[in-house]
Write a protein that holds these residues in place. Structure first.
Motif, PDB file in Angstrom:
ATOM      1  N   GLU A  63      53.078 -43.821  26.544  1.00  0.00           N
ATOM      2  CA  GLU A  63      51.854 -43.855  25.736  1.00  0.00           C
ATOM      3  C   GLU A  63      52.137 -43.730  24.241  1.00  0.00           C
ATOM      4  O   GLU A  63      51.611 -44.493  23.421  1.00  0.00           O
ATOM      5  CB  GLU A  63      50.921 -42.722  26.170  1.00  0.00           C
ATOM      6  N   PHE A  87      53.692 -46.854  22.097  1.00  0.00           N
ATOM      7  CA  PHE A  87      53.019 -48.138  21.936  1.00  0.00           C
ATOM      8  C   PHE A  87      52.833 -48.428  20.439  1.00  0.00           C
ATOM      9  O   PHE A  87      52.376 -47.562  19.687  1.00  0.00           O
ATOM     10  CB  PHE A  87      51.658 -48.124  22.631  1.00  0.00           C
ATOM     11  N   ALA A  89      43.398 -51.904  20.018  1.00  0.00           N
ATOM     12  CA  ALA A  89      44.074 -51.918  21.315  1.00  0.00           C
ATOM     13  C   ALA A  89      43.755 -50.688  22.140  1.00  0.00           C
ATOM     14  O   ALA A  89      43.504 -49.605  21.607  1.00  0.00           O
ATOM     15  CB  ALA A  89      45.589 -52.010  21.110  1.00  0.00           C
ATOM     16  N   TRP A  99      45.664 -49.040  25.804  1.00  0.00           N
ATOM     17  CA  TRP A  99      46.873 -49.265  26.593  1.00  0.00           C
ATOM     18  C   TRP A  99      47.079 -48.158  27.604  1.00  0.00           C
ATOM     19  O   TRP A  99      46.553 -47.056  27.470  1.00  0.00           O
ATOM     20  CB  TRP A  99      48.096 -49.402  25.683  1.00  0.00           C
ATOM     21  N   ALA A 128      48.063 -53.432  28.515  1.00  0.00           N
ATOM     22  CA  ALA A 128      47.246 -53.194  27.317  1.00  0.00           C
ATOM     23  C   ALA A 128      46.259 -54.336  27.147  1.00  0.00           C
ATOM     24  O   ALA A 128      46.490 -55.451  27.625  1.00  0.00           O
ATOM     25  CB  ALA A 128      48.124 -53.075  26.078  1.00  0.00           C
TER      26      ALA A 128
END
Length: 268
Positions: free
Chosen positions: A39, A42, A54, A56, A66
């Motif tokens: 996490e 990203f 975004a 994800w 994502a």
């Protein structure tokens, strides 16, 4: 609206390729698979600077999905596929974007088959089928996009006879895909290009891309509310030839704002 799906095969390692493609193709919505990043790793800032919000669902070294939206952040509606609370693999994320529910999936590979990994693939496929059915019943616009790890027909693989025992082409997997489509979904790419040889993946080995020895394993399934708006679909296959690119190419669809039948009635 232009929606794309792209298995990036490592979002950080392929970030320059991803950013270049985003700048050139300018899709409105993008589903990414195989982030291969937890996490916190990203690259949200770089993607934001490229003009995309975004959400994800990451996982260290493996999997990861994502959804990107140009100019804004998608509204997350689901994280993880229902049906098995013990399945912690990051393979499904869902969001609402401009009135459409977009599901981004990375279906298990399943090799070697038969075996535990193949059994997991079939169980995951069944859970996906049940979720797809519930989305279909809701009568809201839905797009299910991603790396399905299945070649539905012999037209979708360069040498079918070499793949008969592979988990991506075994009868059980192809049947599972066709059963989902049979619920009432439209295979967007094949619907608009019914007889064409179209691939979305080329292995890194044996000059597969140069020989066009590919597979079609990245798919868009559209429910009737979205299928009526489908106007174009294709593969940005040249991206696969870029330096340090993923072994997949981006796949995309274009949706009209108004369904075709409604447009026709408006002009008559």
């Amino acid at each position: 609206m232009k929606i794309a799906t792209y298995n990036v095969n490592g979002v950080n390692g392929r970030l320059p390729v991803l950013l270049r493609w985003l700048a050139e193709a300018r899709p409105d919505v993008v589903c990414l698979q195989e982030l291969k990043a937890p996490e916190e790793k990203f690259p949200a800032l770089a993607i934001e600077e490229a003009g995309y919000g975004a959400i994800w669902h990451g996982q260290k070294s493996w999997n990861g999905v994502a959804i990107l939206r140009r100019g804004d952040k998608p509204i997350e509606t689901r994280r993880g596929l229902p049906g098995d609370p013990e399945d912690v693999h990051s393979r499904y994320i869902e969001a609402a974007v401009e009135g459409i529910v977009v599901g981004c999936l990375y279906l298990p590979n399943g090799n070697p088959a038969p075996g535990p990994k193949f059994d997991y693939k079939l169980r995951w496929f069944q859970r996906f089928a049940e979720h797809a059915k519930s989305l279909l019943a809701a009568k809201i616009p839905v797009v299910l996009a991603g790396d399905y790890n299945v070649m539905p027909t012999e037209l979708d693989v360069y040498k079918p006879e070499r793949w008969v025992d592979d988990a991506l082409f075994r009868p059980e997997v192809r049947k599972a895909f066709h059963d989902v489509v049979g619920q009432g979904w439209t295979d967007a790419l094949r619907t608009l290009h019914p007889g064409e040889k179209i691939y979305t993946f080329w292995d890194y080995f044996r000059n597969a891309y140069g020989r066009d020895a590919g597979l079609r394993i990245d798919h868009f399934l559209l429910n009737p509310e979205v299928a009526a708006r489908l106007s174009a679909a294709g593969v940005d296959r040249e991206v696969r030839g870029w330096e340090k690119s993923s072994d997949h190419a981006p796949v995309w669809i274009e949706l009209d704002a108004v369904p075709a039948k409604r447009r026709k009635s408006k002009t008559t």
